[in-house]
Each structure stands twice: as C-alpha cells, then as structure tokens.
Scaffold this active site. Structure first.
Site, PDB file in Angstrom:
ATOM      1  N   CYS A  51     -11.293  42.268  85.340  1.00  0.00           N
ATOM      2  CA  CYS A  51     -10.351  41.873  86.320  1.00  0.00           C
ATOM      3  C   CYS A  51     -10.536  40.292  86.822  1.00  0.00           C
ATOM      4  O   CYS A  51      -9.823  39.941  87.992  1.00  0.00           O
ATOM      5  CB  CYS A  51     -10.227  42.759  87.348  1.00  0.00           C
ATOM      6  SG  CYS A  51     -11.926  42.763  88.565  1.00  0.00           S
ATOM      7  N   CYS A 116     -10.904  43.336  77.628  1.00  0.00           N
ATOM      8  CA  CYS A 116     -11.897  42.511  78.358  1.00  0.00           C
ATOM      9  C   CYS A 116     -11.657  41.139  78.457  1.00  0.00           C
ATOM     10  O   CYS A 116     -12.074  40.230  79.065  1.00  0.00           O
ATOM     11  CB  CYS A 116     -13.417  42.625  77.913  1.00  0.00           C
ATOM     12  SG  CYS A 116     -13.831  41.860  76.494  1.00  0.00           S
ATOM     13  N   VAL A 252     -16.449  41.252 107.191  1.00  0.00           N
ATOM     14  CA  VAL A 252     -16.266  41.033 105.697  1.00  0.00           C
ATOM     15  C   VAL A 252     -16.077  39.687 105.193  1.00  0.00           C
ATOM     16  O   VAL A 252     -15.208  38.927 105.586  1.00  0.00           O
ATOM     17  CB  VAL A 252     -15.213  41.958 105.470  1.00  0.00           C
ATOM     18  CG1 VAL A 252     -15.206  41.793 103.778  1.00  0.00           C
ATOM     19  CG2 VAL A 252     -15.600  43.330 105.329  1.00  0.00           C
ATOM     20  N   MET A 253     -16.944  39.129 104.365  1.00  0.00           N
ATOM     21  CA  MET A 253     -16.685  37.921 103.831  1.00  0.00           C
ATOM     22  C   MET A 253     -16.239  37.857 102.329  1.00  0.00           C
ATOM     23  O   MET A 253     -15.370  37.388 101.971  1.00  0.00           O
ATOM     24  CB  MET A 253     -18.104  37.088 103.834  1.00  0.00           C
ATOM     25  CG  MET A 253     -18.551  36.677 105.325  1.00  0.00           C
ATOM     26  SD  MET A 253     -17.629  35.540 106.195  1.00  0.00           S
ATOM     27  CE  MET A 253     -17.866  33.988 105.498  1.00  0.00           C
ATOM     28  N   THR A 256     -18.084  42.246  98.800  1.00  0.00           N
ATOM     29  CA  THR A 256     -18.903  43.002  97.596  1.00  0.00           C
ATOM     30  C   THR A 256     -19.952  44.062  98.138  1.00  0.00           C
ATOM     31  O   THR A 256     -20.311  44.896  97.092  1.00  0.00           O
ATOM     32  CB  THR A 256     -19.848  41.940  96.959  1.00  0.00           C
ATOM     33  OG1 THR A 256     -20.672  41.326  98.085  1.00  0.00           O
ATOM     34  CG2 THR A 256     -19.001  40.894  96.443  1.00  0.00           C
ATOM     35  N   ASP A 354     -32.458  41.275  96.399  1.00  0.00           N
ATOM     36  CA  ASP A 354     -33.308  40.753  95.776  1.00  0.00           C
ATOM     37  C   ASP A 354     -33.736  39.452  96.582  1.00  0.00           C
ATOM     38  O   ASP A 354     -34.999  38.693  96.411  1.00  0.00           O
ATOM     39  CB  ASP A 354     -32.570  39.768  94.439  1.00  0.00           C
ATOM     40  CG  ASP A 354     -32.614  40.604  93.199  1.00  0.00           C
ATOM     41  OD1 ASP A 354     -33.626  41.455  93.275  1.00  0.00           O
ATOM     42  OD2 ASP A 354     -31.784  40.464  92.280  1.00  0.00           O
ATOM     43  N   ARG A 908     -19.521  56.708  67.906  1.00  0.00           N
ATOM     44  CA  ARG A 908     -19.442  55.758  66.827  1.00  0.00           C
ATOM     45  C   ARG A 908     -21.012  56.083  66.104  1.00  0.00           C
ATOM     46  O   ARG A 908     -21.953  55.962  66.579  1.00  0.00           O
ATOM     47  CB  ARG A 908     -19.875  54.315  67.390  1.00  0.00           C
ATOM     48  CG  ARG A 908     -19.607  53.232  66.104  1.00  0.00           C
ATOM     49  CD  ARG A 908     -19.360  51.945  66.929  1.00  0.00           C
ATOM     50  NE  ARG A 908     -19.069  50.849  66.149  1.00  0.00           N
ATOM     51  CZ  ARG A 908     -18.586  49.559  66.308  1.00  0.00           C
ATOM     52  NH1 ARG A 908     -18.890  49.271  67.790  1.00  0.00           N
ATOM     53  NH2 ARG A 908     -18.147  48.637  65.583  1.00  0.00           N
ATOM     54  N   GLU A1257     -18.799  51.859  61.539  1.00  0.00           N
ATOM     55  CA  GLU A1257     -20.026  52.825  62.354  1.00  0.00           C
ATOM     56  C   GLU A1257     -21.548  52.209  61.713  1.00  0.00           C
ATOM     57  O   GLU A1257     -22.119  52.423  62.523  1.00  0.00           O
ATOM     58  CB  GLU A1257     -19.912  54.227  61.893  1.00  0.00           C
ATOM     59  CG  GLU A1257     -18.546  54.797  62.424  1.00  0.00           C
ATOM     60  CD  GLU A1257     -18.330  56.402  62.077  1.00  0.00           C
ATOM     61  OE1 GLU A1257     -18.658  57.364  62.942  1.00  0.00           O
ATOM     62  OE2 GLU A1257     -18.111  56.521  60.865  1.00  0.00           O
TER      63      GLU A1257
END
Length: 1325
Positions: A51, A116, A252-253, A256, A354, A908, A1257
């Site tokens: 998106c 995608c 909220v910024m 995420t 992190d 597959r 496959e």
C-alpha cells in the site's frame, strides 16, 4: 480547547492531483475511502509495503517540499490535512503516459502476480524524487519494506539498476572475474529502449497547499467523528493545552504503534492528539557535549542527522551515534521509518525496541514539558519499567532527547538478532557501554541492557556494578557472563519462546562487545593491550555483503522461425504495464455494487471443543447488521464433498481446530461487519484428546486413510549385505502461502432466473461453481464464476476458497443483494492452512563407497482437521521422494495425520519439498558416516541415463547428469570448496558452507481426466482475435504464453490478440490451475482451436495469400465459414495403481541442479547467501523471461521454507504468526548477493507444447541447497570445537537452530529448563 484558538473543519488534502474533501468524516481506515484501487491492501499493519504511497509536504520555514514513502494502511486520514498524496495512479497510466519507473519494472519482468508492484513502484518513485541518480544501497534500502512472493526480487533490482549513476559499470564490475561474458547469449530486456527519467516532468506540488502553508494562521484543527475526536495542535502551547485537557489521549505522530494496537488488539481511544509541524518537536542541536533531538523527528530524519554528526565530529565522540545508526539501518522498512517518530519509539517502550537498549546505556535524558513546567528524567531502567516516579505524567509531553557525546576511552555498541536481517523485530537486542578512564583497561563505568528478554528493556545494573574495577580480560568476561545470566532471567514459558536461544544471545552479545572493545584498546594502546587472536577477528565483521549481481543464460531463438514468431522470445507479462500503473483489476478493486453488503466470518477460538451456545443478540443489535448466517440456515446444504470426504461449511455443534468457520455476519459495511463479528459470543466446552503434533497423532493412531506404500526391489534382503546401516529422522516445518492478495470474493445476484455471478480470487472456478450451485440448490448453469487474475495463490486458493464463496453466495442469494468478502491477512493465515509439516524417518543400508543399496522410509504429514488434499500430497511425495537417485531396494510408507489444526493443503511443490529434503538429509548423513563429500555420494547414487523409477516408469536421466555437471562447472565448485575450507580454517566465529543439490521433478497429475483442458478462440471481422481458456492467471504468465501460442499458430502479431479473464461461462468444466501444467494443457487446447480455424480458413488464405486477417475474416464470413472454434486437449496418458505400486503417472521430468554458498555467524545464528548458481532443463522455453522468473521466484520461496519461514502455535493450537510482523518471508535483503541462472539448451523433443516444460513448482526444492550449505557451515564449526557426532538439523534452519547447533562455551553456560517443569509458549509442529 481552553485558551487556544481552534476550529472544526472538513478534512481536505490532495491525491491524484485532485483536491479531496471528506465532510464530517473521521476515519482510521486510512487512505482507502478515496477508492483509488491502484494502492493495494496487503496486510493492514505496514509490514508488506503493498500500500505504499508518496506523501509530500511543504515547509514554509525552509521553503522546501519533502517527499517520503509511507504505508497507506497506517496513515490516519486526519494526519493528511494539507498534504499531497501521490498514489500509483498519479504518476502515470496507459491512458496518459507511463512513468519510466512503471515502464522499467514491467519491461525488466519485475512483475508476476502484480499485487505488490504498485507498492514497489511507489517506493522507487519516491526515492527518485529525492535522489534522481541513486546508489544501489539507496535503492535496496528503499525497497527494504516491500515484500514480493513471486519474483524473487532479482528482476526488480535489475529495473532499479537502470536508474543508477553507474548502472552499466556496476553490471559488469561485480562479476567480470566469475564468468566468461561471451557465454551470456541474450539479456531479457533492452535498456536502450527505455524512456529517460526527466525530473522536470514530475507532478508539481499543488500551489494551493503552498499558499495555505504560507498564509494560514497556526490554529488547532479538530476533526470529529461518531466515536472519536482528532485534535491537531500546530503550536507547542496548543499541544500542552490539549494534553492537559485530555491526559489519557495518546500523542500520535506516525501511527506505527497506536494504529496496529487499535487494529489488531481492539484498543479504542475516544480522543487522539496529533501534533502537526511544531518546530519545538522537530529540531536537532549538536553542542560541544551532546546532541539533542526533537521527539517529533521521524526515524529517517534521525538517521540522516546521525550520519551528518558522525561526519563532523571526531570518531571518539560518535561511538553512541554510530551504534544508533547501525540499528536504524535495519529497523523496520523505510516506509515505517519515514512515519515513526523518535519520541513515539521511546515512549512506546516495546520489549523489542532497537533504540531503547542503546539509549538506556548512554546516560540519555528526556526533556518533558507540561502546563506545569519543564522536567527532565533519565532514560534508564526505571523509565523503561514505567516506574511512577520516573515515567511521564499523563499531561506531559516528551519534547526532546539529549544524547551525550562519547568520551575518549568510552565504547558503545549495539547488537541485534532477528529472524530476518532487515525489517524484522529483534529476537534479542542489546546496548552496551564501558568507560575505562585515561589510558587503562580498568572498568570505571559499565552499562548493559537487553530488549526481547522481558516485558520491556532490561538493564543488568547489579552485574555492571559488581564488575566495576575489574580489568578488561577473559576472567572478567567469564564472571560477567555468569552475573548477567543470573540477573537477566527468562522463565521457560516466557512469551515469544526460543528461551535457550535468547539466553545464549545474552552472553554471545556480551562476548562480541568484549572482543570489540579489546580490538579498539589494542589499536589505541598496542603495548598494554593484548589484542585479538587472528581467528577471533571474524566475530566482529559483518556477514558477507556486496552489490547484487546476476547473470542469465538461455538459448537463442531458432533462426528458422518466422521473424514475428514470439515463441522462445522474452515477451513481457501481458499485464506487466497494468500491474505497474495500478490499472490491473483484482477482486477487491471491482467497483461497489448498488446496495452491496459485506460479510465477515466468526471463527472458533478453541482447537477441539463442543459449542455449548452461540449468542448473536448483541451482534444483531448493532447498527448496519443485516443478518448472521449459521449452520441452521444451511440445513441440508451445510456440507460438500471435497475429493473423497465431505466437509462442513459452518460449525455450530463441535469445532476441531482454531479458525474453523462458525458463522458469518452480513452488514452494510466492512467496519460494521467486523465489529459485529467480535460481538458474537460463543461458549465452548473443551474436548479431549487435543492432537497437535505428528507424534501425538501417531500416539493416538489418528490418521485419515490407511497408509500409502511404494516398494521396489527387496529391501530386507539388501540390508543383509550392506557394509553399514544408519537410522535417522528429520522434522520439516509448515509454510504459509503468503500470497499478497488475501482471499477475496464478490457475489452478485443477477435478479432474474436465479442467476448468480461469483467474482473470486481462485485457482479452481469449476469447484467454486459446483459448491455454490450445491449450496443454493441450483443447477450449475445458473452459477457463473469469473476470474480476471489472482494476486498469487501457490495452491492456497482452492477448497477453503470454495467454502467461503459458498457461504457468501448463500448470503447474497438470501438477501438478493451483492455481498463482498475480503479476508484480513491475520484471518487468512488463521483459516486457510498451508504446507504440511512433515516427519521423515529413514533407515539406510550402504556400502563404504557411499552407494545406498537399501532404503526404508516413513513419511508422516500433519494434515490438520479435515482431509482437503492431504492424501494427494503424501501420494505425490511418495512418487517423487527418490529425487535424482536410483535406490535399487526401496520401501517408503506414508500417512496423513488427523490433528486439531486448520486443514493443510496444496502449496507449490505439493509434497516434494518435504519428501525430497528427507532423502537429501539421508544422503548427507550417509556421506558423513562414510567420510565422503556429500556431492560424491550424490553423484554415485544418481540415475544413470536410461533407468526405471520405483513405480517402474522409464526415465532418461541424460539431462540430469548434464545439469549436474554444468552446475559444478559454472559454480567453480572445486575451487570454491577449497576457498571455503581455507576461510573456515582461518575464522573461528564465522563459517562458510557450500552445497550442491540435484533435482528431478516429475510433472503430471496422475490421471488423464485431471489433465484435460479446453479453449475458445474467436476471430472478428476486423481481423482481431479473442481467446479464452481454462487456466487461471496468478502470476505465472499463462495468459501471456497463450497469446504467444495464438500468435504462432495463426501467424499474426501479438497486438491483434486479446485475452479476457477465465470464466465458466466461456470454458466449462475447467480443471484446477496448478501442478506446473497450466500452460502445457491449456496451450495445447488453444493450439487445437487455432489449428481448427486455420484448417477452415486454408482455402480462403490460399486464394489471397497476401491478404490481411481482416480480408480473410470478411471473406470467410461472406462464405458462411465459422470464425469461432473450441479447442480441446484430453490430457496426457497417465495412470497409477497403489495396489501394485506401479504406473505411468508423469508425462516428463524437469531436471536441474543448484549450488549455494553461505556464511554464518556462529555467535548469533545469522546467515547470508553469498552466491547461488542454478542450471535448469526447461526443454524449449516458450518465454525465457517468464520461465526464469518462475525458477527464481520458486527458489527464493524454497529458501524461505528451509531457512526463515516459521509458524508458531500455542499449546492450545492457536496460531501466533498471523502477519508479516510475526511471519517472515524472504525480503530483498535475503536474496543471494550473486545469482546465476542457466537454462540447458534443448536436446529432446517431446509431446508437450512446443517441447516446453512446466516450471512453476520444481525450483522450490533447489532452495534446500541453502539448507545444506548452512548444514556444511555448522558442521565445520562443530568439528573445530571437537564435536564429531552426527549432526541433526531440522527445517527451517532458523537463526535459533543455527546458533544452538554451533555449540560452544556459551551454549553450555546457559541454564537449561527441565522438560515438563514448565508450559512452553509454543509447541514445535
């Protein structure tokens, strides 16, 4: 708001160069109310990048426009006020002009299913708006947050490379010494034809937004909805006022953190405060002693600022900043970093943050502000544990973070290990800091903190305090490890599991820090510091990295072919440009039908239980709810026979797995349906036994059918004459399909004659037609199933899709209104099942030279709660289990286990990736027992040209041997094996591994009926052609190949031919699209139709050989000759008798070989694929671009299966891994640094379509070359540590398994929990 000038107003922003106004609307469903369908909805949590859009804003202070990529699924619409949003529609289309990015990703064959692709295009486009000539590092970084399940990423990188400054040089520089360039016969695209990138032709920023930003007074904006209020202060004073009035409201910024919580956990906030453009939150100030960063800065801005500071300050002052920057490079994807703020990251205090472990050891200070005044709190353990005295007060705002410069003799490092190198939450991360004082190695200050090992970041304060005053030596290290393990404790049942791995990482990271500091001390004071042993230096080096490069080799097209003949040409995917412009329509992109309803399922939350009661009253009372369909409504039609076993559509008496469909809520909107589904109250009574694992199924004799058995030769007698016998077993975990488009369907009643249209993303339209007709008690001719294209399937859009389509159709038919059903990613993963987990047991009898004379195997698959395709999967696994080897005496038995999981299904490879790995594991163990190289044992046991399979089908393995030899040559195996051994002898903590694996993949469906196909070809009077067939386009390019077939057979240009979607209205009784034969079978049917037409038209054409198709069509019409023909192919001859174990189930075999080289970090379990060489026998390729794309995509999917894709279930049978945040498929960081693909020149003609072979496959199994390369590296590590016993490694070979197999003093040091003394977080499946 008190004392603040504020106003309520309609929301407006710019999208697609148009002003968008949303009156009285507050929506947290992000960008999608605008209904620009080019932007795809893949996961809803910012984890897949489908998106991606570009957000542009004008800063009136610095007079600059900024562009950044962001996830539309996380962007609150209210945060877009005054912004310009560029979606895929805004940069180019086939109706106007296409953008160079769109053109290149399509023409470089960087699209397959295409779902995608808009996200990929927008990520690259945004980068080019900021950097018109980017580096390769910038390009791969920009795509780090985008996932693709189809292509394997190589063609996308190739498209990106064409924009780089030194594109041409870089193409050749990185592999000039590896291959002879003359061997590359052709490239798949011509760079010279591409449109140039002209930055002056891009969309301008809307002037109205500039004027507004310059002139509009700074006033608080308030947007109101039915349940929620959004407050956007534009000044610090207004922000403090809002927080004072609404102290519980989140700030909220980037959304995420709050966004996913609201979506996934149901957290509701009646008021949200979102600061907009407040300067006091968005600044950076570097003074003599410290760097102060505004809390509102995005992580991308922080990354840039840290880079600048590092360049401008002396190295000794920047050690903290370098550690932070290193983590920021791998933290999430670029879209998330662009949105997430530093302050939000800190204040959220996620257990796997992190940055917080690093900031916690760095003596950082948080500057807080409220109406009551300023306050400073240290960012320490008390703050991270939310101690009241050290936490933010409800009315306070985090204004900035103060990070001191590092001092001389002060060293800081950060460490992390995740399931995937980038865009993955850390399993464990750590920040460590030590200060020695001037010129010594005595510890004066020490701080160590860890993330991922507790509910929040944990600081080892007591351990650090006890180590003060000690010298930095091995004795200190040993004491430190034991102290930290005593202080940072993890119970065996800790959330997230992997407890022993986490404990090991705690001390492994400490050891890495010890070595790092030791190395720097040696550099600073060579005389006093002991320094590192050469073999230990590799512990501090990053895993192999380099620019991605690839070579492709395929056969030139036969010069005898006609010039316009497209067969053998690398024709672009038929929908490639439409994929890249967002104009390709998928099921959920279809316009809303008048009075359309939405359906949402209620699924079982227990794995094995009786349903005591279902209370629908609260759900039915909610606004917009129209109906709830239960089993009672479906009485008489609530089951349908899937293959050989009936399966219920809805359950209201007893459930046998979590995720089983209980009822379906129908409402006026998606939001209303999903809210109501959560209000359905189901009371359960648990039943016994609860069977989850294969071992439990064996214990309870829980199997679907009697065993399947294949036997050849005399196994028992052969065991009597062999030199050695070994027994072993291997577990292979399941795999999620993770198609980018989730299960989607729209059912539209036609309003007369009970006709109903079903638009659905499926591989099997006939089955959808049958089950819907059965459920509605209609003849099949009243139900039409239409499929334009599918956004990826891989076997997962067949039987479960049919059940959901039938329930949706029932609701549509009952109410006489269209009903749409689109699953969320988490729902899809919960309901649909995936690849079968396997347990393989083997007993092998072999000679000293590695020849295996007797092999007795047992295969157990975890089938789940219903049969689905489990029996077919184990049958195919049995028929293909020997892979490329001739075992003169073989017995293999297989069982499908009935367990309390959602039914596993086709994926597959259909049983072969599991069965083949069991065989290869046995081969590897035999080699180890004989003291021989695995490739020698593989070679000695390989089929020798004309031979016979265990089911007595003749085989010619000439091309298998040729693929093997070419792969060995192309990969320079012998030279690189010696180089790997040399590397391993010189490096203790890093090891390399090299493995080569052959492939024999039989292609066929086991019966003639399953292989029949039909087509319909019309020629119109203007000479144009319309073709339709029974195959489904799901990314493999079958429609493209069908047009190539028509073009060759009718000798007309491709531009004359059009192909609409697949429909039961035009081609009835279609077989399932799968098994690598979709193009084979349907192509032969299309060819048959074309030849029928040509035969009819032969007299017309012979009269006017220079005419055009328009002339010939008109002449035929005038002579009453039909210009429409059906084509039919009855299927390949195929049979298999399980009573005798003999047959001819397959039409042909695909051969191949792959060689992979990896490097592993023995301290963390991380690995990197350095290089892969693949040789494939594809017959005569119809389209080398599509075929190579299938090989690469399958290989990367197989690599994921065998290394990082891991499903986690609770002991109660609940799936934990329900989205891209928990379940990791390979990303762009995981692909081989070097990838070389070679297609074997065609050598044999066959009965197939133009002597081609199906490749959908087979390539997935070659991913196990990675598994065995890692196995080789781990084995090297173990042998150096004196561990020479048999090495048992299960699949997937995750960082956890790699690390724990590389046993050393740290794995021995950690505490071990006694089995049975705790309830584990997850059960191994």
């Amino acid at each position: 708001l008190e004392h603040t000038e504020s106003y309520s107003l309609p929301l407006w922003f710019y999208s697609y160069s148009r002003k968008r106004i949303l009156e009285n609307t507050l929506s947290l469903t992000m960008l999608f109310p605008v209904r620009l369908t080019g932007t795809k909805y893949g996961c809803g949590t910012g984890g897949c990048g489908a998106c991606t859009v570009m957000i542009s804003r004008y800063n009136p202070t610095i007079k600059r426009i900024s562009h950044h990529a962001a996830n539309a699924c996380l962007i609150p619409i209210c945060s877009l006020y005054g912004a310009a949003v560029t979606t895929i529609e805004g940069i180019g289309s086939t109706k106007t002009r296409i953008h160079p990015v769109q053109e290149r990703i399509a023409k470089c064959h960087g699209t397959q299913c295409g779902f995608c692709t808009p996200g990929m295009v927008m990520s690259i486009y945004t980068l080019l708006r900021n950097h018109p000539e980017p580096s390769l590092e910038q390009l791969t970084d920009a795509l780090g947050g985008n996932l693709c399940r189809c292509t394997g990423y190589r063609p996308i990188i190739d498209a990106c490379k064409t924009f780089c400054k030194v594109s041409r040089k870089e193409y050749f520089f990185f592999f000039k010494d590896l291959i002879i360039l003359e061997r590359i016969s052709l490239k798949l695209f011509s760079e010279e034809e591409f449109l140039p990138l002209d930055p002056t032709q891009e969309l301008i920023f809307p002037p109205e937004l500039m004027i507004m930003a310059e002139k509009q007074p700074q006033r608080t904006r308030i947007f109101g909805g039915d349940r929620m209020t959004w407050i956007s202060p534009t000044t610090l004073t207004a922000l403090l006022e809002a927080k004072f009035k609404y102290p519980q409201a989140p700030v909220v910024m980037g959304n995420t953190s709050v966004g996913p919580e609201m979506k996934l956990k149901g957290v509701f906030h009646p008021v949200i405060i979102s600061p907009d453009g407040i300067e006091e939150l968005n600044f950076a100030n570097c003074s003599h002693n410290e760097l102060t960063l505004g809390a509102g800065l995005s992580l991308t801005q922080v990354k840039y600022i840290l880079g600048e500071v590092i360049q401008n300050l002396p190295e000794e002052k920047t050690r903290m900043y370098r550690a932070l920057l290193k983590h920021l490079r791998t933290l999430a994807g670029s879209q998330i970093r662009n949105m997430a703020s530093l302050g939000g990251h800190i204040v959220s205090r996620h257990l796997d943050s992190d940055l917080n472990p690093l900031l916690a050891v760095g003596n950082c200070t948080l500057n807080l502000l409220s109406k009551k005044g300023k306050r400073q709190v240290p960012l320490n353990e008390e703050f991270l544990r939310r101690c009241p005295s050290a936490d933010l007060k409800p009315e306070e705002i985090l204004i900035s973070v103060k990070i001191p410069h590092s001092r001389k003799w002060e060293f800081v490092s950060g460490f992390r290990q995740a399931q995937r190198q980038q865009n993955a939450l850390a399993v464990v991360n750590s920040g460590m800091r030590v200060f020695f004082g001037e010129g010594g190695d005595i510890i004066r200050e020490l701080s160590i903190s860890y993330g991922g090992v507790g509910p929040t970041t944990v600081c080892a304060k007591n351990s650090c305090r006890k180590l003060i005053g000690r010298p930095w030596n091995e004795e200190m290290l040993d004491v430190a490890c034991r102290l930290v393990l005593d202080e940072v404790t993890l119970p065996g049942s800790a959330p997230g599991g992997r407890v022993e791995f986490k404990r090991t990482l705690i001390v492994s990271f400490l050891f890495k820090f010890y070595l790092e500091v030791l190395q720097i001390l040696k550099r600073m004071d060579p005389v006093r510091s002991p320094g590192l042993a050469d073999k230990y230096e590799s512990a501090l080096e990053d895993l192999h990295s380099g620019h991605h490069c690839s070579t492709l080799k395929y056969e030139n097209v036969d010069s005898k072919n006609l010039p316009q003949d497209p067969i053998g040409q690398p024709i672009m995917h038929l929908s490639g440009i439409k994929h890249a412009t967002g104009e390709a329509i998928y099921c959920d992109d279809m316009p809303t039908v008048d009075r359309e309803l939405f359906l949402s399922f209620v699924t079982s939350s227990r794995a094995h239980a009786k349903i005591v009661s279902i209370d629908l009253s609260e759900a039915l009372s909610l606004p917009g709810v129209v109906d709830i369909v239960t089993e009672e409504h479906l009485r008489g039609v609530n089951s349908f026979c899937i293959l050989s076993e009936p399966e219920k559509l809805l359950r209201t008496e007893e459930v046998s797995c979590v995720g089983q469909l209980v009822c379906a809520v129908i409402a006026e909107s998606e939001v209303q349906a999903k809210q109501a589904a959560k209000r359905v109250k189901v009371v359960y009574q648990d039943l016994q036994p609860l069977i989850l694992t294969i071992e439990e199924a064996i214990q309870h004799n829980s199997f679907f059918e009697p065993e399947r058995k294949l036997e050849y030769g005399n196994v028992d007698e052969a065991f009597k004459v062999v030199d050695h016998i070994l027994e072993g077993e291997i577990h292979i975990g399941g795999q999620e399909h993770f198609y980018m488009e989730t299960q989607s369907m729209l059912v539209v009643p036609k309003g007369e004659d009970q006709e109903i249209d079903v638009y659905v993303s499926t591989q099997f339209p006939k089955y959808i037609q049958d089950i819907v007709a059965s459920t509605l008690k209609l003849p099949a001719n009243k139900v039409m199933c239409h499929v334009k294209r599918v956004g990826g399937a891989f076997g997962g859009k067949t039987y479960k899709t049919g059940i959901m389509a039938a329930i949706t159709a029932f609701a549509a038919n009952k109410h006489g209104r269209a009903v749409r059903c689109i699953l969320e990613r988490g729902e899809d993963m919960l309901i649909t099942g995936g690849r079968h987990p396997y347990l393989g047991k083997y007993k092998a009898g072999f000679m000293n030279d590695g020849r295996i004379l007797a092999l007795d195997m047992q295969h157990y698959s975890n089938g789940g709660a219903s049969l689905d395709e489990s029996l077919l999967v184990i049958e195919m696994g049995l028929l293909k289990m020997e892979n490329a080897y001739k075992f003169p005496n073989l017995r293999c038995r297989a069982w499908a286990c009935r367990t309390n999981f959602p039914s596993n299904t086709a994926l597959r490879g259909f049983g072969f990736p599991q069965a083949g790995l069991i065989t290869e594991s046995c081969i590897t163990e035999v080699a180890a027992r004989c003291g021989l190289a695995p490739e020698k044992v593989r070679m000695i046991n390989m089929y020798k040209e004309i031979d016979q399979t265990p089911y007595k089908q003749e085989i010619n393995a000439k091309n298998l041997i040729q693929c093997w030899k070419e792969c060995m040559d192309m990969s320079s195996y012998s030279l690189r094996k010696a180089a790997v051994e040399k590397f391993n002898s010189e490096n203790y903590w890093k090891k390399k591994g090299l493995a080569v694996v052959p492939l024999k993949f039989p292609v066929g469906l086991g019966s003639v009926a399953a292989g029949q196909a039909a087509a319909l070809v019309h020629i119109y009077l203007d000479g144009s052609v319309l073709v339709t067939h029974g195959g489904i386009e799901m990314g493999q390019g079958v429609h493209t190949k069908m047009i190539q077939v028509v073009s060759r057979e009718l000798r007309m240009p491709i531009s004359n031919i059009h192909l609409r979607g697949t429909s039961t209205e035009t081609v009835p009784n279609t077989n399932i699209s799968g098994g690598s034969v979709v193009a084979d079978l349907n192509g032969l049917a299309v060819k048959d139709a074309c030849q029928t037409l040509l035969k009819r038209l032969e007299p017309i054409i012979s009269k006017n050989p220079q005419g055009t198709w328009k002339d010939w069509a008109q002449a035929a019409f005038d002579e009453s000759i039909s210009l429409s023909a059906t084509g039919y192919f009855r299927g390949y001859e195929s049979n298999m008798s399980w009573e005798t174990g003999e047959g001819h189930p397959f039409e042909y075999f695909v051969y191949g070989a792959a060689c992979s080289e990896v490097e592993i970090d023995c301290l963390t379990g991380a690995h990197k694929n350095i290089r892969t060489d693949v040789v494939m026998d594809v017959g005569c390729s119809i389209n080398p671009a599509l075929d190579i794309g299938q090989i690469e995509g399958a290989f990367i999917q197989g690599m994921g299966l065998y290394t990082i894709e891991e499903l986690h279930y609770s002991p109660q049978g609940v799936l934990y891994t329900r989205g891209p945040n928990q379940y990791k498929i390979p990303a762009i960081c995981d692909i081989p640094t070097e990838l070389h693909i070679s297609l074997l020149p065609p050598s044999q003609s066959s009965n197939t379509l133009y002597s081609s072979k199906g490749l959908g496959e087979s390539g997935i199994f070659l991913g196990c070359s990675m598994f065995f390369a890692i196995h080789d590296a781990v084995n090297a590590a173990r042998q150096e540590r004196g561990l020479f016993g048999p090495l048992k490694l299960n699949s997937p070979l995750t960082p956890e398994k790699i690390r724990m197999a590389c046993e050393d003093k740290f794995t021995k040091m950690i505490p071990k929990d006694k089995p049975g003394s705790y309830v584990p977080w997850n059960v191994p499946i």
